[in-house]
Structures are given as structure tokens and as C-alpha cells.
Design a protein around this motif. Structure first.
Motif, PDB file in Angstrom:
ATOM      1  N   ARG A 149       0.894  -1.157   0.000  1.00 35.90           N
ATOM      2  CA  ARG A 149       0.000   0.000   0.000  1.00 35.90           C
ATOM      3  C   ARG A 149       0.930   1.204   0.000  1.00 35.90           C
ATOM      4  N   LEU A 150       0.874   2.003  -1.033  1.00 29.50           N
ATOM      5  CA  LEU A 150       1.851   3.059  -1.245  1.00 29.50           C
ATOM      6  C   LEU A 150       1.317   4.406  -0.752  1.00 29.50           C
ATOM      7  N   LEU A 151       2.123   5.078   0.065  1.00 25.72           N
ATOM      8  CA  LEU A 151       1.828   6.434   0.502  1.00 25.72           C
ATOM      9  C   LEU A 151       2.843   7.374  -0.134  1.00 25.72           C
ATOM     10  N   VAL A 152       2.366   8.269  -0.982  1.00 22.04           N
ATOM     11  CA  VAL A 152       3.215   9.276  -1.623  1.00 22.04           C
ATOM     12  C   VAL A 152       2.934  10.603  -0.937  1.00 22.04           C
ATOM     13  N   VAL A 203      -2.951   3.390  -3.576  1.00 21.71           N
ATOM     14  CA  VAL A 203      -2.092   4.564  -3.418  1.00 21.71           C
ATOM     15  C   VAL A 203      -2.836   5.659  -2.660  1.00 21.71           C
ATOM     16  N   THR A 204      -2.148   6.235  -1.681  1.00 21.42           N
ATOM     17  CA  THR A 204      -2.622   7.430  -0.999  1.00 21.42           C
ATOM     18  C   THR A 204      -1.621   8.547  -1.266  1.00 21.42           C
ATOM     19  N   VAL A 205      -2.109   9.691  -1.697  1.00 17.41           N
ATOM     20  CA  VAL A 205      -1.248  10.847  -1.945  1.00 17.41           C
ATOM     21  C   VAL A 205      -1.588  11.925  -0.932  1.00 17.41           C
ATOM     22  N   MET A 206      -0.588  12.371  -0.169  1.00 24.18           N
ATOM     23  CA  MET A 206      -0.780  13.445   0.796  1.00 24.18           C
ATOM     24  C   MET A 206       0.016  14.661   0.338  1.00 24.18           C
ATOM     25  N   ALA A 207      -0.681  15.761   0.132  1.00 21.66           N
ATOM     26  CA  ALA A 207      -0.043  16.992  -0.330  1.00 21.66           C
ATOM     27  C   ALA A 207      -0.445  18.141   0.584  1.00 21.66           C
TER      28      ALA A 207
END
Length: 249
Positions: A149-152, A203-207
Motif C-alpha cells: 500500500r503506497l503512501l506518496v 495509493v494514498t497521496v498526501m499533499a
């Protein structure tokens, strides 16, 4: 003995020292020296170019020139020597001794050496399970990416959002970077390669809420498109005060 043969050539003006080619070289003939990839000895390079596809900057090419003949026996001895010292072709020798690929189990509060757990200590330890974490340094074939499980995350997020470890890292592999200061196309290519090879689960993207961060989810989506894959994608926006402002699936 020198002969005219094909061998890898590196354009140092284009090389950014990411180390992907070092990982891809089965003979460990490449090394990052002073921030640039170099062939450490001609007789270790077979000239087949397996490393070329792993260079996001296109700095590697095959040329034909006078060079020492490829020596398979010397390669075997070279690899044995690296193995005996704990080095390997999975080491990203980018001038930093902490750049070796690692996977580990986070220590819980009960494993800190005291043998005791309490509400005050539980959940305060690091939940990071791998190294490296920078987008540019993580090779697509890193073992910890397989099925992950990818966290970007934008690299300001861990500073602003205090509960990142507790809320996300226990069950995610994290990659961080800055879409403003790093090369967008290199990021897209890196994610495309990962999505093609690593069988990522979601994928979770945190910006951050700032405008320069808004391109990070787009970069990840373009990586998916380039890899011709569709994955569950969650987008999270974090304020400079460490609050989650918006969450979109």
C-alpha cells in the motif's frame, strides 16, 4: 588486454546520481562517485546495457571503443568481495552510507527495552518499515514495494502532520518528494516503472494546501496512465497547521 568492444558510457552532465543504474547492474560495475555514476572498471562491464532502462535522465548509452576485455571471473570475485563486506548491487551508493535498501519491522513500545507498555508510550515510536524514502532514491524493484500500500507524500507533510506515523505508516510504504523542486517527468517515469513492476495494492497521496503541492496527485495519476494500470487512489490535503482539510477517493 584491450579490445574494441561495446561498453557503457555515462553522460555526467545528465546524470543526477539517483543510483537506479547501480541497482540494475548485475555485475556491480557501476558506482556513484562524487554524485555521478561511473564504471568502476572496464573489465567488469559486459556492455549489454541492462542498466540503461533504469536511468530516468537517459544518461547511459552504449558506445564502441577500446576497453579491457570483459572478465566474468573477475566479476564473480568482485561480487563475492562485495557480499563479504555487506555491500551488494542493491546499494544506492549516492555518497551517503545510509542509502542501502533496508526493510525492517518497526519497534513497538513494548520492544523498546523496558518490557512495559503504557498509554503514554504506545504509538509514539517510529512506524517506518523501510529505507530509503525519497522518491528519486527508491528503485522500482525494491523488495518493500512488492504488493505494498503506497503512501506518496510531499516532503513537508511529515513536518506539518504530527500523526503521520500513527495514522498511515503502520500499513503503508512511504515515498516522499517535492513536486516543486524535483523533475516532474522523472517522477512520472519512476511511478510508471513502479506501477508496472511492483504490483502496488493502492495509493494514498498526501499533499500540502499550498499551490506547488497540487501537482503531486496529478504526477501519480500520470504514472498510472503511463503504466496502463488503474489503482485505488486516495488524495489527502493537509494544512500548514497540520489538519486534514480534504480527502477524496
Amino acid at each position: 588486454m584491450k579490445i574494441k568492444r561495446k561498453i557503457i558510457e555515462i553522460d555526467e552532465s545528465r546524470c543526477d546520481g539517483c543510483g537506479n543504474c547501480v541497482v540494475a547492474c548485475a555485475e556491480s560495475a557501476l558506482k556513484i562517485i562524487d554524485g555521478k555514476a561511473k564504471v568502476i572498471s572496464d573489465h567488469l562491464c559486459d556492455g549489454l546495457g541492462a542498466c540503461m532502462g533504469d536511468c530516468p535522465q537517459g544518461a547511459l548509452s552504449i558506445v564502441e571503443r577500446e576497453a579491457d576485455e570483459f572478465d566474468a571471473e573477475a566479476v564473480e570475485k568482485h561480487l563475492e568481495a562485495l557480499e563479504s563486506t555487506g555491500a551488494s548491487n542493491e546499494k544506492l551508493a549516492c555518497g551517503c552510507p545510509s542509502s542501502q535498501i533496508q526493510s525492517f519491522v518497526p519497534a513497538s513500545a513494548c520492544q523498546c527495552g523496558t518490557g512495559e507498555c503504557s498509554s503514554e508510550t504506545t504509538g509514539t515510536g517510529s512506524m517506518l518499515r523501510h529505507w530509503p524514502v525519497q522518491i528519486r532514491l527508491v528503485p522500482a524493484n525494491a523488495p518493500f514495494l512488492k504488493g505494498a500500500r503506497l503512501l506518496v507524500a510531499a516532503d513537508c507533510v511529515p513536518v506539518a502532520y504530527p500523526s503521520l506515523h500513527r495514522d498511515f505508516l503502520a500499513d503503508h510504504v512511504i515515498m516522499i518528494g517535492c513536486p516543486k523542486f524535483d523533475e516532474t517527468n522523472a517522477y512520472i517515469d519512476k511511478f510508471a516503472e513502479i506501477f508496472k513492476t511492483a504490483d502496488i495494492s493502492d495509493v494514498t497521496v498526501m499533499a500540502m494546501e499550498v499551490p506547488c503541492c497540487s501537482s503531486l496527485p496529478v504526477i501519480v495519476q500520470k504514472g498510472m496512465e503511463k503504466a496502463n494500470v488503474v489503482l485505488p487512489l486516495r488524495k489527502i490535503t493537509v494544512s500548514a497547521r497540520g489538519e486534514i482539510l480534504e480527502e477524496e477517493k
